[in-house]
Design a protein around this motif. Structure first.
Motif, mmCIF file in Angstrom:
data_model
loop_
_atom_site.group_PDB
_atom_site.id
_atom_site.type_symbol
_atom_site.label_atom_id
_atom_site.label_comp_id
_atom_site.label_asym_id
_atom_site.label_seq_id
_atom_site.Cartn_x
_atom_site.Cartn_y
_atom_site.Cartn_z
ATOM 1 N N ARG A 16 -3.108 3.384 -3.830
ATOM 2 C CA ARG A 16 -1.701 3.512 -2.885
ATOM 3 C C ARG A 16 -1.556 4.281 -2.444
ATOM 4 O O ARG A 16 -2.253 5.734 -2.516
ATOM 5 N N LYS A 17 -0.774 4.938 -1.263
ATOM 6 C CA LYS A 17 -0.890 6.346 -1.174
ATOM 7 C C LYS A 17 -0.062 7.535 -1.679
ATOM 8 O O LYS A 17 -0.268 8.389 -1.772
ATOM 9 N N CYS A 66 -9.886 -0.102 6.801
ATOM 10 C CA CYS A 66 -9.126 -0.254 6.046
ATOM 11 C C CYS A 66 -10.196 -0.019 4.607
ATOM 12 O O CYS A 66 -9.508 0.027 3.336
ATOM 13 N N TYR A 80 1.779 2.499 2.664
ATOM 14 C CA TYR A 80 2.281 3.667 4.075
ATOM 15 C C TYR A 80 2.804 3.065 5.359
ATOM 16 O O TYR A 80 3.006 1.456 5.372
ATOM 17 N N LEU A 135 -8.467 2.768 1.770
ATOM 18 C CA LEU A 135 -7.294 2.163 1.122
ATOM 19 C C LEU A 135 -8.718 2.293 -0.479
ATOM 20 O O LEU A 135 -8.306 1.672 -1.652
ATOM 21 N N ASN A 157 -7.969 -0.591 -5.416
ATOM 22 C CA ASN A 157 -8.018 0.001 -3.992
ATOM 23 C C ASN A 157 -6.784 0.734 -4.409
ATOM 24 O O ASN A 157 -6.056 1.168 -5.621
ATOM 25 N N THR A 203 0.869 -1.432 0.162
ATOM 26 C CA THR A 203 -0.167 0.065 0.093
ATOM 27 C C THR A 203 0.307 1.433 0.180
ATOM 28 O O THR A 203 0.252 2.334 -0.095
#
Length: 361
Positions: free
Chosen positions: A120-121, A86, A76, A89, A118, A74
């Motif tokens: 990602r950062k 959660c 993070y 995400l 989802n 992810t």
């Protein structure tokens, strides 16, 4: 996607499901036998499977544990994850229906597998095959929600490519049918205006043959590498055979074929079949045609497609020149333009034809 690709993806999904069950069971055992969680954290930290635990007994079911694989997936850090639900995400492209499946599974304490888009950062996306299930206390109450995440972006892309290819295939097929229908109509009208209906029908027969050929090849047009032309040959020749498929023997394997080669093949086999109907094997109920094909090396090592056409059990073939009409002249000229060649051998049992041309024209 090929059958092998489907099996591979299915096997991977099965393996991931087994990994999920094993990891969840391990987490359950460690939670029971080690309330400190030290052994659990050590084991889960080492696995390459992204794992998180959420506490369903706290408000908004926050994440209470993630391993390194989860952080790497992810982008993070741990302090940016723990304490949050959660759903952080998720994003604008996440399917709400899949999210509802998750909520329903949590409410009913079921194990569920969903695919979510989802984020990602850094804002990039990945397709997450999320396995979610409960971990119980000794008294049967739910202690944690166990989740494992697998990045299945490559599998999802393969499925999307296959769907796109099928859509393109249907669209091309539709347009091709329209194109051949328009050409046929023009030829027919021109023939009537010029008083050459017979000639127009002969041209239309060749157009229909091309249409059948390209329609058959659409099934493999998005497949890389050699192609099995058996269905193509069946579609081209069966309409002329007195007993349908029983009047044909087709022998050969996969060969390289491009659209130009398909066109030459279609016209060549059409003319041979028409001549067989008029003068040869297809003129008799018991007549038979054997067609063999293979790729051979040319004089300079370049691959060449070779077809052997053999007629037996038909009408008296008669002298060669009587069967060498306009159609065969067309074949000869087309092959010559593509550096191919054709040889006829009028034997007592029937016509034998040897055709060779490059696999790409």
């Amino acid at each position: 996607m090929s059958d092998q690709a489907h099996r591979t993806a299915s096997d991977r999904e099965t393996e991931r499901g087994n990994d999920f069950d094993r990891a969840r069971d391990q987490a359950q055992r460690m939670q029971i036998h080690s309330e400190s969680g030290v052994l659990f954290e050590q084991a889960m930290a080492q696995t390459r499977m992204a794992i998180c635990l959420a506490d369903p007994n706290q408000e908004d079911q926050p994440i209470v544990f993630v391993n390194r694989a989860f952080r790497e997936l992810t982008g993070y850090e741990e302090d940016e994850i723990v304490g949050r639900n959660c759903r952080f995400l998720q994003g604008p492209g996440t399917d709400p229906a899949q999210v509802r499946k998750l909520r329903e599974a949590i409410a009913s304490e079921d194990v569920v597998v969903v695919e979510l888009l989802n984020y990602r950062k850094d804002g990039s996306t990945f397709w997450n095959a999320l396995h979610l299930g409960p971990i119980y206390n000794e008294d049967g109450s739910v202690r944690y929600l166990f989740g494992s995440q697998w990045d299945v972006t490559d599998v999802h892309a393969a499925r999307a490519d296959e769907k796109h290819a099928r859509m393109m295939e249907r669209e091309i097929s539709h347009r091709m049918k329209n194109m051949f229908a328009v050409i046929s109509s023009i030829v027919t009208m021109t023939g009537k205006l010029d008083g050459a209906e017979g000639l127009a029908e002969k041209i239309n027969a060749r157009i229909r043959s091309l249409g059948r050929a390209h329609e058959a090849m659409l099934e493999v047009s998005f497949t890389e590498g050699p192609t099995d032309p058996r269905k193509l040959f069946e579609d081209l020749l069966t309409p002329y055979a007195p007993q349908g498929r029983d009047s044909l023997t087709l022998t050969g394997g996969k060969v390289p074929l491009d659209s130009n080669v398909v066109s030459v093949l279609a016209l060549t086999l059409h003319e041979l079949a028409i001549n067989a109907v008029k003068h040869g094997a297809f003129a008799a109920q018991e007549g038979h045609v054997s067609l063999e094909w293979q790729v051979i090396d040319g004089s300079e090592g370049d691959g060449r497609l070779r077809l052997l056409w053999t007629e037996t059990g038909g009408a008296d073939p008669g002298p060669g020149p009587e069967r060498h009409g306009v159609g065969m002249t067309i074949i000869g000229r087309m092959l010559a333009m593509g550096e191919g060649e054709i040889r006829y051998d009028w034997r007592a049992e029937g016509l034998h034809v040897d055709i060779q041309f490059p696999t790409s024209i």
